[in-house]
Design an enzyme around this catalytic site. Sequence first.
Site, PDB file in Angstrom:
ATOM      1  N   ILE A  65       1.235  -1.024   0.181  1.00  0.00           N
ATOM      2  CA  ILE A  65       0.142   0.059  -0.200  1.00  0.00           C
ATOM      3  C   ILE A  65       1.376   1.199   0.122  1.00  0.00           C
ATOM      4  O   ILE A  65       0.175   1.788   0.988  1.00  0.00           O
ATOM      5  CB  ILE A  65      -1.009  -0.014   1.367  1.00  0.00           C
ATOM      6  CG1 ILE A  65      -1.766  -1.239   1.783  1.00  0.00           C
ATOM      7  CG2 ILE A  65      -1.878   1.361   1.315  1.00  0.00           C
ATOM      8  CD1 ILE A  65      -2.541  -1.432   3.034  1.00  0.00           C
ATOM      9  N   PRO A  66       1.373   1.808  -1.353  1.00  0.00           N
ATOM     10  CA  PRO A  66       2.273   3.121  -0.739  1.00  0.00           C
ATOM     11  C   PRO A  66       1.648   3.668  -1.611  1.00  0.00           C
ATOM     12  O   PRO A  66      -0.201   3.934  -1.687  1.00  0.00           O
ATOM     13  CB  PRO A  66       3.260   2.962  -2.482  1.00  0.00           C
ATOM     14  CG  PRO A  66       2.439   1.657  -3.554  1.00  0.00           C
ATOM     15  CD  PRO A  66       1.432   0.630  -2.102  1.00  0.00           C
ATOM     16  N   HIS A  67       2.432   5.508  -0.555  1.00  0.00           N
ATOM     17  CA  HIS A  67       0.991   6.413  -0.114  1.00  0.00           C
ATOM     18  C   HIS A  67       1.955   7.356  -0.271  1.00  0.00           C
ATOM     19  O   HIS A  67       3.074   7.486   0.641  1.00  0.00           O
ATOM     20  CB  HIS A  67       0.156   5.600   0.561  1.00  0.00           C
ATOM     21  CG  HIS A  67       0.508   5.130   1.956  1.00  0.00           C
ATOM     22  ND1 HIS A  67       0.951   4.454   2.481  1.00  0.00           N
ATOM     23  CD2 HIS A  67       0.873   6.321   2.966  1.00  0.00           C
ATOM     24  CE1 HIS A  67       1.872   4.766   3.816  1.00  0.00           C
ATOM     25  NE2 HIS A  67       1.161   5.656   3.784  1.00  0.00           N
ATOM     26  N   ALA A  68       1.833   8.372  -0.317  1.00  0.00           N
ATOM     27  CA  ALA A  68       2.261   9.374   0.611  1.00  0.00           C
ATOM     28  C   ALA A  68       0.903  10.717   0.034  1.00  0.00           C
ATOM     29  O   ALA A  68       0.293  10.659  -0.172  1.00  0.00           O
ATOM     30  CB  ALA A  68       3.217  10.635  -0.240  1.00  0.00           C
TER      31      ALA A  68
END
Length: 149
Positions: A65-68
Amino acid sequence: MDISSILDKKNIILAMQSKEKSDAFFELAQCFKENNIITDVKGYVEDVLKREAEFSTGIGYGIAIPHAKSKYVKTTAIAVGKLAHNIVYDSIDNEPVRILFMIAVPENGNDAHLKILNKLARKFMDENFRKNILAAENEDFMFEALRIF
C-alpha cells in the site's frame, strides 16, 4: 471514509508490466496523472519513495500500500495495480508483491489516508477477499470487490 468514494475504475490496472518497485510507482502515478488526480508524476513518485524509505508499505500476502501526502495531489484517490510478475518489495513477510494499492492524498489534506490504510489493512486479513482480488481478471470485478467496504 468510504473506499468506493475515492476509487475509480480508470485507476485500476490489471496488467502492470513493471518489474521493479519504483517502476510500478511510476506506472500507477501515470494513471493518476491521466485521470487528473496528480499534477506531476515525478514529483509525486519522489514523495512516495521518500515515504517508502521510512518504512516499507509491503504488508504481506503479496500486497503493498504505497502512499504519500504530496503537494502534487489534487484530490484523494486510490489506484490499484495487479502486476504481471511478482516484484521484490521488502515486505514485512519477505515475500514478493503482486498487487499494489497506491493512495494519493493532498499535502494539506487531513489524515484520511490513515483511515484508508486502516480499512484496507483490516480487509486484507480476510483470506477470501485476498483470493478474490488476486483472481480479478477485469477492472469491473476488482472494482466490485473493493467497492463493498
